[in-house]
Design a protein around this motif. Structure first.
Motif, PDB file in Angstrom:
ATOM      1  N   SER A 188       0.788  -1.124  -0.029  1.00  0.00           N
ATOM      2  CA  SER A 188       0.013   0.038  -0.195  1.00  0.00           C
ATOM      3  C   SER A 188       0.839   1.319   0.112  1.00  0.00           C
ATOM      4  O   SER A 188       0.521   2.501  -0.615  1.00  0.00           O
ATOM      5  N   ASP A 191       2.237   1.738  -3.491  1.00  0.00           N
ATOM      6  CA  ASP A 191       1.308   2.084  -4.507  1.00  0.00           C
ATOM      7  C   ASP A 191       1.073   3.679  -4.202  1.00  0.00           C
ATOM      8  O   ASP A 191       1.019   4.373  -5.178  1.00  0.00           O
ATOM      9  N   ARG A 192       1.366   3.942  -2.922  1.00  0.00           N
ATOM     10  CA  ARG A 192       1.116   5.525  -2.865  1.00  0.00           C
ATOM     11  C   ARG A 192       2.392   6.225  -3.242  1.00  0.00           C
ATOM     12  O   ARG A 192       2.139   7.557  -4.075  1.00  0.00           O
TER      13      ARG A 192
END
Length: 357
Positions: A188, A191-192
């Motif tokens: 995550s 992804d950011r």
């Protein structure tokens, strides 16, 4: 052993991590501690007493470490402490022993502690991280920054200081994530990062977390365009990350094994002559364990005492001593020393800039 050393002993409690996120440093810290004790005992020990080490596992809960240490201090079993471990344990131990014995804390830390009887040999965020951020602002594309660290006191406080500094340099911080200590999957966050497209990712993940993150970062191909600065990455971690995953990776500390300084080369030779070429690799963290024991001996010699009050009085003036980092100064119970900014290359670090104190 030199005949000047008494048959009587002085026992030092040495707090080291042997498991968990920073357990990878335990064996090399233990070896450097043993080397320091052997070096002291080959001459006159500490105040003519033979130095004996008692290793205490600093991998467990801070309250458990503090309870064990407090019992050993209260019973008189140990006369001093040298700790290479996390800041949360430092705070618990300092509160538990309340200055009853000298306590040398050796890793880099967030700054600010001034407890009775505690002496800190690690560089603070202000001494190490901020000069590196300044250098990066000048020398690499660095307008947009992404912060990721472990959810723990040292990264949290370091991030706060670093963000303020970058804002003063008109840089933008697009994210500041603090993740659980035992985090293994950074999908995550990555992804950011892909979404935010920062110029620099500032990484303050502890030990194994940093290794996993950097591998996953490079496996996504993010290393081709984004700079990484890891303020606590050293040789063992770099080897675990892998040369293929280390493109555009920077670090900064007071010691690296490959430094071309007389002090570093001399210590490296001493270490490997004693433990062999297959010994745990040297790094800033392990060398700090050696420094902590040698500083304790130096302070005791200057004070002619191992009592906290006597050593406190001695440390009110600047204390200069030699270490694998070169000559460093203890002033107001904190160390002042040079910092080396380096870049990863070919499973090692290439020095780029030296920040003098």
């Amino acid at each position: 052993m030199n005949e000047k050393v008494s048959d009587q002993t002085v026992k030092i409690g040495v707090l080291l991590p042997f498991s968990g996120p920073i357990g990878l440093w335990g064996n090399s810290c233990e070896a450097c501690s043993i080397l320091a004790a052997a070096e002291l005992n080959s001459y006159r020990g500490i105040l003519d007493y033979k130095v004996e080490l008692e290793f205490i596992d600093a991998s467990v809960a801070p309250s458990a470490v503090a309870k064990e240490v407090s019992a050993k201090v209260h019973s008189g079993e140990i006369s001093a402490l040298v700790g290479t471990h996390t800041s949360d344990i430092r705070k618990e131990v300092a509160h538990a022993i309340r200055g009853r014995v000298p306590y040398i804390y050796t890793p880099m830390y967030e700054g600010g502690d001034q407890c009775t009887g505690m002496f800190l040999t690690g560089l603070t965020t202000e001494q190490s991280v901020l000069p590196t951020l300044e250098w990066l602002c000048i020398n690499v594309k660095s307008q947009r920054w992404f912060f990721v660290g472990s959810d723990y006191v040292w990264p949290a406080k370091t991030h706060s200081s670093a963000i303020d500094f970058l804002h003063s340099r008109h840089r933008q911080v697009v994210a500041n994530e603090l993740l659980p200590l035992h985090c293994k999957d950074f999908s995550s966050t990555l992804d950011r990062i892909e979404q935010e497209k920062p110029d620099v990712v500032f990484i303050n993940l502890l030990g194994e977390g940093s290794i996993d993150f950097n591998r996953q970062f490079a496996q996504r191909g993010l290393d081709t365009q984004i700079i990484r600065y890891c303020s606590a990455i050293e040789e063992n971690m770099l080897y675990a990350i892998g040369n293929e995953n280390s493109r555009n990776l920077f670090s900064s500390m007071g010691y690296f094994e490959g430094l071309d300084t007389n002090e570093a080369k001399s210590f490296n030779k001493l270490y490997y002559n004693n433990f062999g070429e297959l010994a745990p690799g040297l790094n800033q963290i392990s060398v700090s364990s050696y420094e902590g024991i040698m500083l304790l001996a130096d302070l005791a010699e200057r004070s002619q005492s191992l009592l906290t009050n006597d050593i406190e009085k001695t440390s009110m003036s600047a204390v200069n001593f030699h270490s694998p980092r070169g000559e460093i100064t203890l002033l107001n119970k904190n160390v002042q020393a040079d910092v080396f900014i380096v870049q990863a290359k070919d499973n090692g670090f290439v020095p780029l800039h030296r920040v003098g104190y």
